[in-house]
Design an enzyme around this catalytic site. Structure first.
Site, PDB file in Angstrom:
ATOM      1  N   GLY A  12       0.813  -1.220  -0.058  1.00 41.50           N
ATOM      2  CA  GLY A  12       0.062   0.053  -0.082  1.00 41.50           C
ATOM      3  C   GLY A  12       0.720   1.315   0.069  1.00 41.50           C
ATOM      4  O   GLY A  12       2.063   1.124   0.096  1.00 41.50           O
ATOM      5  N   ASP A  13       0.254   2.243  -0.209  1.00 42.69           N
ATOM      6  CA  ASP A  13       0.900   3.581  -0.069  1.00 42.69           C
ATOM      7  C   ASP A  13       1.922   3.846  -1.363  1.00 42.69           C
ATOM      8  O   ASP A  13       2.809   4.631  -0.923  1.00 42.69           O
ATOM      9  CB  ASP A  13       1.560   4.053   1.359  1.00 42.69           C
ATOM     10  CG  ASP A  13       0.754   3.829   2.449  1.00 42.69           C
ATOM     11  OD1 ASP A  13      -0.574   4.010   2.335  1.00 42.69           O
ATOM     12  OD2 ASP A  13       1.042   2.941   3.385  1.00 42.69           O
ATOM     13  N   LYS A  16      -0.789   5.595  -5.591  1.00 39.33           N
ATOM     14  CA  LYS A  16      -1.945   5.323  -6.367  1.00 39.33           C
ATOM     15  C   LYS A  16      -2.662   6.501  -6.891  1.00 39.33           C
ATOM     16  O   LYS A  16      -3.173   6.877  -7.924  1.00 39.33           O
ATOM     17  CB  LYS A  16      -2.911   4.051  -6.194  1.00 39.33           C
ATOM     18  CG  LYS A  16      -1.948   2.922  -6.039  1.00 39.33           C
ATOM     19  CD  LYS A  16      -2.846   1.744  -5.446  1.00 39.33           C
ATOM     20  CE  LYS A  16      -3.100   2.006  -3.843  1.00 39.33           C
ATOM     21  NZ  LYS A  16      -2.291   1.803  -2.962  1.00 39.33           N
ATOM     22  N   GLY A  17      -3.283   7.478  -5.875  1.00 39.58           N
ATOM     23  CA  GLY A  17      -3.795   8.425  -5.979  1.00 39.58           C
ATOM     24  C   GLY A  17      -3.411   9.496  -7.030  1.00 39.58           C
ATOM     25  O   GLY A  17      -4.090   9.771  -8.126  1.00 39.58           O
ATOM     26  N   GLY A  40      -5.737   5.839   1.837  1.00 41.07           N
ATOM     27  CA  GLY A  40      -5.525   7.288   1.898  1.00 41.07           C
ATOM     28  C   GLY A  40      -4.846   7.513   0.802  1.00 41.07           C
ATOM     29  O   GLY A  40      -3.692   7.409   0.463  1.00 41.07           O
ATOM     30  N   HIS A  41      -5.471   8.085  -0.344  1.00 40.36           N
ATOM     31  CA  HIS A  41      -4.776   8.070  -1.570  1.00 40.36           C
ATOM     32  C   HIS A  41      -4.662   9.780  -1.707  1.00 40.36           C
ATOM     33  O   HIS A  41      -5.504  10.538  -1.710  1.00 40.36           O
ATOM     34  CB  HIS A  41      -6.161   7.799  -2.830  1.00 40.36           C
ATOM     35  CG  HIS A  41      -6.024   6.348  -2.870  1.00 40.36           C
ATOM     36  ND1 HIS A  41      -6.792   5.664  -3.910  1.00 40.36           N
ATOM     37  CD2 HIS A  41      -5.446   5.257  -2.125  1.00 40.36           C
ATOM     38  CE1 HIS A  41      -6.733   4.452  -3.723  1.00 40.36           C
ATOM     39  NE2 HIS A  41      -5.864   3.994  -2.599  1.00 40.36           N
ATOM     40  N   GLN A 222      -5.068  -0.210  -1.206  1.00 39.69           N
ATOM     41  CA  GLN A 222      -4.100  -0.955  -0.340  1.00 39.69           C
ATOM     42  C   GLN A 222      -3.004  -1.497  -1.285  1.00 39.69           C
ATOM     43  O   GLN A 222      -2.807  -0.877  -2.247  1.00 39.69           O
ATOM     44  CB  GLN A 222      -4.611  -2.266   0.242  1.00 39.69           C
ATOM     45  CG  GLN A 222      -5.474  -1.776   1.680  1.00 39.69           C
ATOM     46  CD  GLN A 222      -6.700  -1.182   1.265  1.00 39.69           C
ATOM     47  OE1 GLN A 222      -7.558  -1.819   0.745  1.00 39.69           O
ATOM     48  NE2 GLN A 222      -6.925  -0.019   1.878  1.00 39.69           N
ATOM     49  N   GLY A 300      -1.440   8.437  10.122  1.00 32.77           N
ATOM     50  CA  GLY A 300      -0.440   9.170  10.745  1.00 32.77           C
ATOM     51  C   GLY A 300       0.840   8.189  11.211  1.00 32.77           C
ATOM     52  O   GLY A 300       1.704   8.986  11.851  1.00 32.77           O
ATOM     53  N   PRO A 302       4.136   6.376  11.633  1.00 33.65           N
ATOM     54  CA  PRO A 302       5.359   6.121  11.098  1.00 33.65           C
ATOM     55  C   PRO A 302       5.382   4.920  10.136  1.00 33.65           C
ATOM     56  O   PRO A 302       4.997   3.661  10.555  1.00 33.65           O
ATOM     57  CB  PRO A 302       6.630   6.238  11.921  1.00 33.65           C
ATOM     58  CG  PRO A 302       5.891   6.111  13.423  1.00 33.65           C
ATOM     59  CD  PRO A 302       4.298   6.353  13.137  1.00 33.65           C
ATOM     60  N   ASP A 331      12.691   9.995  -6.452  1.00 38.03           N
ATOM     61  CA  ASP A 331      13.506  11.096  -5.900  1.00 38.03           C
ATOM     62  C   ASP A 331      14.028  10.958  -4.736  1.00 38.03           C
ATOM     63  O   ASP A 331      14.859  11.594  -4.083  1.00 38.03           O
ATOM     64  CB  ASP A 331      12.799  12.632  -6.221  1.00 38.03           C
ATOM     65  CG  ASP A 331      11.311  12.355  -5.555  1.00 38.03           C
ATOM     66  OD1 ASP A 331      10.534  11.563  -5.768  1.00 38.03           O
ATOM     67  OD2 ASP A 331      11.174  13.295  -4.392  1.00 38.03           O
ATOM     68  N   GLY A 413       8.212  13.086  -7.703  1.00 39.02           N
ATOM     69  CA  GLY A 413       7.744  14.354  -6.444  1.00 39.02           C
ATOM     70  C   GLY A 413       6.174  13.961  -6.755  1.00 39.02           C
ATOM     71  O   GLY A 413       5.509  13.583  -7.420  1.00 39.02           O
TER      72      GLY A 413
HETATM   73  P1  IMP Z   1      -7.233  -2.707   8.104  1.00 41.89           P
HETATM   74  O1  IMP Z   1      -7.275  -3.098   6.430  1.00 41.89           O
HETATM   75  O2  IMP Z   1      -7.521  -1.406   8.424  1.00 41.89           O
HETATM   76  O3  IMP Z   1      -7.618  -4.044   8.974  1.00 41.89           O
HETATM   77  O4  IMP Z   1      -5.503  -3.015   8.189  1.00 41.89           O
HETATM   78  C1  IMP Z   1      -5.039  -4.307   7.844  1.00 41.89           C
HETATM   79  C2  IMP Z   1      -3.286  -4.073   7.690  1.00 41.89           C
HETATM   80  O5  IMP Z   1      -3.315  -3.450   6.180  1.00 41.89           O
HETATM   81  C3  IMP Z   1      -2.733  -3.217   8.705  1.00 41.89           C
HETATM   82  O6  IMP Z   1      -1.431  -3.606   8.802  1.00 41.89           O
HETATM   83  C4  IMP Z   1      -2.865  -1.900   7.913  1.00 41.89           C
HETATM   84  O7  IMP Z   1      -1.900  -0.957   8.396  1.00 41.89           O
HETATM   85  C5  IMP Z   1      -2.606  -2.189   6.434  1.00 41.89           C
HETATM   86  N1  IMP Z   1      -3.395  -1.232   5.672  1.00 41.89           N
HETATM   87  C6  IMP Z   1      -4.690  -1.159   5.519  1.00 41.89           C
HETATM   88  N2  IMP Z   1      -5.108  -0.183   4.559  1.00 41.89           N
HETATM   89  C7  IMP Z   1      -3.850   0.304   4.038  1.00 41.89           C
HETATM   90  C8  IMP Z   1      -3.588   1.108   3.386  1.00 41.89           C
HETATM   91  O8  IMP Z   1      -4.355   1.864   2.564  1.00 41.89           O
HETATM   92  N3  IMP Z   1      -2.041   1.482   3.169  1.00 41.89           N
HETATM   93  C9  IMP Z   1      -1.327   0.794   3.914  1.00 41.89           C
HETATM   94  N4  IMP Z   1      -1.564  -0.022   4.778  1.00 41.89           N
HETATM   95  C10 IMP Z   1      -2.672  -0.472   4.732  1.00 41.89           C
END
Ligand code: IMP
Length: 430
Positions: A12-13, A16-17, A40-41, A222, A300, A302, A331, A413
């Site tokens: 994830g992260d 994609k957004g 969180g896109h 994700q 939020g 880390p 970058d 960036g």
């Molecule tokens: P849940 O989907 O909120 O139950 O989280 C399950 C696991 O997936 C946890 O380790 C979260 O930190 C991770 N996770 C869920 N959604 C995201 C995302 O959009 N980005 C990164 N990690 C995610």
């Protein structure tokens, strides 16, 4: 005409957004197919940063229709807040937002259950975002859930009550406090708000778009390594985050899937618990976190940081049938003398593998690295892919040869302009 799919290949992260927003002018429809407000896109343009949790990332391109598909779990409270926040910024997403009546509803008690389950796990917590994702999908699979279309039924209040009562009993058994009054007040306001939106049979809408050759992009949330089947179970999310999820989460037949765009960061991050073989616990990990601002867009927290893990990337490429790769946040690796890449895992018997094994618990695999020369360049001075420094292009080539898929876009960036395209094929929308 087929549907192109864009998804994250790591934990994830991946960014994609930003890419959905970048590609959106080439598509009339953007459709989210799984996950919920755990996503969180992040999109950044005109010096403003936007973070979307429920709404697809095509919302800032006028005329683009945004679909929340049946595979998504929807929190009406978060949706209402998100829409109202956008309206305050002068963007009204409601006209072009269409929500599947078959999407599952996240109830306030699902959120409490999420917290109760996590608490009961002690030091085995998965680090859930606590948005109620797991319990809502549990109810879906258990054939107990409430769906968006149910809010239009005259007996919705009693359907809700029945479900909430069952959840309360479960919360009691976990000895978890259940103070619902203010949550339920917000919930009912949000349900009234939801009833005013475009609630549709989104699979029928998409079939019509396909029949009329309208370009559609499916947006994943994700990442593949958090997939319920193929991620490091049980440290995963509760949905199918891979390309197959676009079929079930939108009601699209596999033969309608066209390009599969796989997004990955030039390094890796993970938020929450679970195996992360190349994790850096040292100053370098801290440097990546700082330079990449690696803090969760939803919680939020880390993010854990490390070098690129090629066995993991290779695995995700295969799971999804990715045919074009997009490398994000390159970058962040600027100004490093050397860059390491994990090419294999060594097992305890000394053998080497280049895929993710069933058991990834700590110390089961030892990553093996290759070191490549780093690069230094001024991001703002590069406007063409071919002008990138040689060592950067070598890094790109090394990855491409390993996973046997071209990297056709690199992002340097957060801004729309900090995007370099190698092959115009990424703009193909059929
Ligand atoms: P849940 O989907 O909120 O139950 O989280 C399950 C696991 O997936 C946890 O380790 C979260 O930190 C991770 N996770 C869920 N959604 C995201 C995302 O959009 N980005 C990164 N990690 C995610």
């Amino acid at each position: 005409m087929s549907i192109n799919v864009l998804l994250g290949l790591q934990w994830g992260d991946e960014g994609k957004g930003k890419v959905v927003d970048y590609l959106a002018p080439n598509y009339n429809v953007i459709a989210r197919f799984q996950g919920g407000p755990n996503a969180g896109h992040t999109l950044e343009f005109d010096d403003t940063k936007h973070v979307l949790h429920q709404i697809p990332s095509g919302v800032f391109r006028s005329g683009t229709k945004n679909i929340i598909g049946n595979g998504v779990v929807l929190d009406p409270i978060i949706l209402q807040r998100e829409i109202e926040a956008l309206q305050q910024k002068g963007v009204d997403p409601t006209e072009n937002l269409f929500i599947s009546k078959k999407a599952q509803l996240i109830l306030p008690t699902h959120r409490l259950l999420d917290a109760a389950y996590e608490q009961s796990k002690g030091d085995k917590k998965i680090g859930s975002t606590l948005k109620g994702i797991g319990p809502t999908y549990q109810d879906k699979i258990g054939r107990l859930g409430l769906r968006v279309g149910d809010v239009l039924r005259e007996d919705f209040a009693s359907l809700y009550k029945h479900r909430a009562e069952a959840h309360k009993k479960k919360l009691d058994s976990y000895q978890y406090p259940c103070e619902l009054e203010s949550l339920e007040q917000e919930f009912w306001e949000a349900i009234d708000f939801l009833r005013q939106l475009n609630l549709i049979d989104s699979e029928i809408y998409l079939h019509d778009q396909l029949a009329n050759n309208i370009p559609i992009l499916a947006e994943g949330a994700q990442g593949s390594l958090l997939d319920i089947d193929f991620g490091s179970y049980p440290f995963v999310t509760s949905s199918t985050t891979t390309a197959a999820g676009a079929c079930t989460g939108l009601g699209i037949a596999p033969r309608h899937i066209g390009e599969v765009f796989g997004i990955f960061k030039a390094y890796c991050t993970r938020v929450g618990a679970g195996p992360f073989p190349t994790e850096l616990h040292d100053a370098l990990g801290e440097e990546l976190r700082k330079k990449g601002s690696e803090f969760g867009a939803t919680t939020g927290r880390p993010r854990r940081c490390c070098w690129l893990d090629l066995p993991a990337l290779n695995y995700a490429v295969k799971l999804n049938g990715v045919n074009q790769l997009f490398m994000m946040k390159a970058d962040v690796l600027n100004e490093m003398d050397e860059i390491s890449v994990c090419t294999h895992y060594q097992l305890s018997d000394g053998s080497k593998i280049d895929y993710i094994p069933h058991d990834l618990r700590d110390n089961v695999v030892t990553p093996i690295y290759k070191t490549l020369p780093g690069w230094d360049f001024d991001v703002n001075s590069v406007s063409h892919f071919s002008d990138l420094p040689e060592s950067f292009l070598n890094y790109v080539q090394f990855i491409e040869e390993f996973v046997k898929v071209p990297i056709n876009l690199v992002s340097l960036g957060p801004k729309r302009l900090q995007t370099l395209i190698k092959a115009e094929t990424i703009l193909a929308n059929n």
